[in-house]
Write a protein that holds these residues in place. Structure first.
Motif, PDB file in Angstrom:
ATOM      1  N   HIS A   2      12.472  36.291 -77.363  1.00 27.68           N
ATOM      2  CA  HIS A   2      13.746  36.818 -77.876  1.00 27.68           C
ATOM      3  C   HIS A   2      14.416  37.766 -76.878  1.00 27.68           C
ATOM      4  O   HIS A   2      14.734  38.910 -77.215  1.00 27.68           O
ATOM      5  CB  HIS A   2      13.529  37.534 -79.211  1.00 27.68           C
ATOM      6  CG  HIS A   2      13.099  36.593 -80.287  1.00 27.68           C
ATOM      7  ND1 HIS A   2      11.775  36.305 -80.541  1.00 27.68           N
ATOM      8  CD2 HIS A   2      13.814  35.854 -81.146  1.00 27.68           C
ATOM      9  CE1 HIS A   2      11.697  35.426 -81.520  1.00 27.68           C
ATOM     10  NE2 HIS A   2      12.924  35.118 -81.912  1.00 27.68           N
ATOM     11  N   VAL A   3      14.585  37.277 -75.661  1.00 24.93           N
ATOM     12  CA  VAL A   3      15.117  38.138 -74.600  1.00 24.93           C
ATOM     13  C   VAL A   3      16.648  38.069 -74.559  1.00 24.93           C
ATOM     14  O   VAL A   3      17.234  36.987 -74.569  1.00 24.93           O
ATOM     15  CB  VAL A   3      14.533  37.719 -73.233  1.00 24.93           C
ATOM     16  CG1 VAL A   3      15.188  38.497 -72.109  1.00 24.93           C
ATOM     17  CG2 VAL A   3      13.031  37.934 -73.221  1.00 24.93           C
ATOM     18  N   THR A   4      17.267  39.242 -74.505  1.00 23.89           N
ATOM     19  CA  THR A   4      18.729  39.335 -74.405  1.00 23.89           C
ATOM     20  C   THR A   4      19.080  40.250 -73.251  1.00 23.89           C
ATOM     21  O   THR A   4      18.384  41.243 -73.006  1.00 23.89           O
ATOM     22  CB  THR A   4      19.317  39.906 -75.721  1.00 23.89           C
ATOM     23  OG1 THR A   4      19.127  38.941 -76.747  1.00 23.89           O
ATOM     24  CG2 THR A   4      20.803  40.203 -75.605  1.00 23.89           C
ATOM     25  N   LYS A   5      20.144  39.884 -72.513  1.00 19.71           N
ATOM     26  CA  LYS A   5      20.674  40.793 -71.502  1.00 19.71           C
ATOM     27  C   LYS A   5      22.169  40.957 -71.713  1.00 19.71           C
ATOM     28  O   LYS A   5      22.924  39.985 -71.695  1.00 19.71           O
ATOM     29  CB  LYS A   5      20.431  40.234 -70.092  1.00 19.71           C
ATOM     30  CG  LYS A   5      21.047  41.113 -69.002  1.00 19.71           C
ATOM     31  CD  LYS A   5      20.352  42.458 -68.925  1.00 19.71           C
ATOM     32  CE  LYS A   5      21.102  43.445 -68.038  1.00 19.71           C
ATOM     33  NZ  LYS A   5      20.443  44.768 -68.017  1.00 19.71           N
ATOM     34  N   ARG A   6      22.554  42.202 -71.952  1.00 23.13           N
ATOM     35  CA  ARG A   6      23.984  42.535 -72.040  1.00 23.13           C
ATOM     36  C   ARG A   6      24.335  43.399 -70.846  1.00 23.13           C
ATOM     37  O   ARG A   6      23.756  44.478 -70.677  1.00 23.13           O
ATOM     38  CB  ARG A   6      24.261  43.335 -73.320  1.00 23.13           C
ATOM     39  CG  ARG A   6      24.782  42.492 -74.425  1.00 23.13           C
ATOM     40  CD  ARG A   6      25.198  43.315 -75.647  1.00 23.13           C
ATOM     41  NE  ARG A   6      24.763  42.568 -76.814  1.00 23.13           N
ATOM     42  CZ  ARG A   6      23.654  42.786 -77.483  1.00 23.13           C
ATOM     43  NH1 ARG A   6      22.872  43.781 -77.128  1.00 23.13           N
ATOM     44  NH2 ARG A   6      23.330  42.032 -78.512  1.00 23.13           N
TER      45      ARG A   6
END
Ligand SMILES: Nc1ncnc2c1ncn2[C@@H]1O[C@H](COP(=O)(O)OP(=O)(O)OP(=O)(O)O)[C@@H](O)[C@H]1O
Length: 423
Positions: A10-14
């Motif tokens: 569940h990796v997110t990059k903002r």
């Protein structure tokens, strides 16, 4: 050390100021010892995903687990010493020699000088560069392909289980690119690392990948599958469009040189009398002899005519030799033959050792075989019934000019019955 598994959980990059995340809730597992290729349109988040694995970019949310350990909280520098990283053109430090470049991480890890020197030579051998010739050169004294090889050697220096590659072969000419790909596959045969590689070249993904991840914007996984299944059964219209119209021909990329029969060749060595080699060529009924060095690497390919004009075989390598690796695809082999206009190519295996010869006819035969196999398969598949009925109508129509309507109907019935019986 062989490969380690990687889990993106569940990796997110903002990025600051971005409306949409560059990577949006990505979960994927990268199996140990496999090559996983990342492809997708520009800006879809491939590089961001790759750089989060060694935390050159910090994820905003989610976990990254390498070999069972959550690395998200680990010291970034320590993490990066255990993960090899290769970028376009090798990313070498220009003011350092090849040996110093390769020895950077071992030095940081506190290895002694002798151990580093031995490792540098071992790695140069692995990437097919003669240590005596190359260890003291500076990057600017190397070709693009050689710089890239040194980049790979540097990434492997401390024997990391994971290798991340960002467009590694993007900056070299097409033929060098094919050779570097072959070499990477040979190295992988020996070392079985976990390799994650970003590429813009779908053919490269098909050739190198055990698995291919096709991303859409925000690193949405459109399909994550084997090259065979992506080509044969694209999961969505997006994937179909991405593969492009040459999917049939791309099947050629799935067959490797090692899968087709190679022709044997008469082999000679530098220092031999050309007349002796010519006698062996004549006895074998061949047109050429392959000259190999003391490690059985091909250096020249001499015709009978050329042999007839020589006295002693020299040890000077021919820089234009058409060579493909055993793991190269039939596409690559054709490319190499076309460029060299030789109608054939020399095939090499591990450490560039000579294996045999592949010619255009062998490739054509393999294409014909795969086409026949495809036709047979479609005959057995449900869709084959429709195809079959269509052929019945077509052959019935062509018969109509010479026969009555009744007999055409009979023929059609018979053919249809045959088709049903064959099901
Ligand atoms: N440091 C950054 N700051 C802000 N936005 C960034 C930064 N790095 C990347 N992005 C944005 O994140 C998105 C994904 O970029 P990324 O480089 O991962 O894409 P990519 O798929 O590797 O693209 P390409 O194939 O063109 O190299 C893009 O919209 C990009 O503009």
């Amino acid at each position: 050390m062989t490969g380690a598994s990687i889990l993106l959980d569940h990796v997110t990059k903002r990025f600051p100021g971005q409306v949409k995340p560059a990577v949006d809730g990505l979960t994927m597992e990268i199996p140990a010892g496999k090559i996983v290729m990342f492809v997708g349109p520009s800006g879809c988040g491939k590089t961001t995903t790759l750089k989060m694995i060694n935390r050159l970019i910090e994820p905003t949310e989610g976990r990254i687990v390498v070999d069972g350990d959550d690395v998200t909280e680990m010291n970034g520098d320590t993490l990066r010493r255990g993960i090899g990283y290769v970028i376009q053109a090798g990313g070498l430090f220009p003011h350092m020699t090849v040996a110093t470049n390769i020895g950077i991480v071992p030095k940081m890890l506190g290895w002694d000088k002798a151990r580093i020197a031995a490792r540098v030579d071992e790695l140069l051998e692995l990437v097919s560069l003669d240590p005596a010739l190359y260890r003291d050169r500076y990057p600017k004294e190397l070709s693009g392909g050689q710089q890239q090889r040194v980049g790979v050697a540097r990434a492997l220096a401390a024997d990391p289980p994971v290798l991340l590659m960002d467009e590694p072969f993007g900056a070299v000419d097409p033929i060098t690119r094919l050779r570097l790909q072959d070499e990477l596959l040979n190295i992988q045969d020996e070392l079985q690392k976990t390799i994650v590689c970003v590429t813009h070249d779908f053919d490269e993904a098909v050739k190198l990948g055990d698995w291919i991840a096709i991303f859409n914007e925000g690193a949405q996984l459109e399909q994550y599958d084997t090259p065979e299944r992506i080509l044969g059964d694209p999961a969505s219209e997006f994937v179909e469009n991405f593969i492009g119209s040459g999917a049939g021909l791309k099947q050629l990329t799935l067959t490797r040189v090692e899968e087709v029969g190679l022709a044997e060749a008469v082999v000679g060595n530098p220092g031999e009398r050309a007349a002796d080699v010519l006698a062996r060529v004549a006895e074998a009924g061949h047109g050429h002899a392959v000259i190999v060095d003391d490690r059985r690497r091909p250096i020249q390919w001499l015709s009978r005519r050329k042999l007839g004009r020589l006295d002693v075989i020299s040890d000077v390598p021919d820089p234009k030799l058409p060579v493909v690796g055993i793991r190269a695809t039939l596409n690559d082999a054709l490319d190499t033959m076309l460029v060299s206009s030789a109608g054939a190519a020399l095939v090499t295996g591990r450490r560039d050792m000579f294996k045999g010869v592949i010619d255009v006819q062998t490739v054509m035969d393999a294409i014909t075989r795969s086409q026949t196999a495809a036709v047979l398969e479609s005959d057995q598949a449900p869709v084959g019934l429709n195809t079959g009925m269509f052929q019945v109508q077509a052959s019935a129509a062509s018969a109509a000019s010479a026969a009555s309507v009744d007999s055409v109907a009979e023929a059609a019935d018979e053919l249809a019955a045959d088709t049903r019986a064959a099901q």
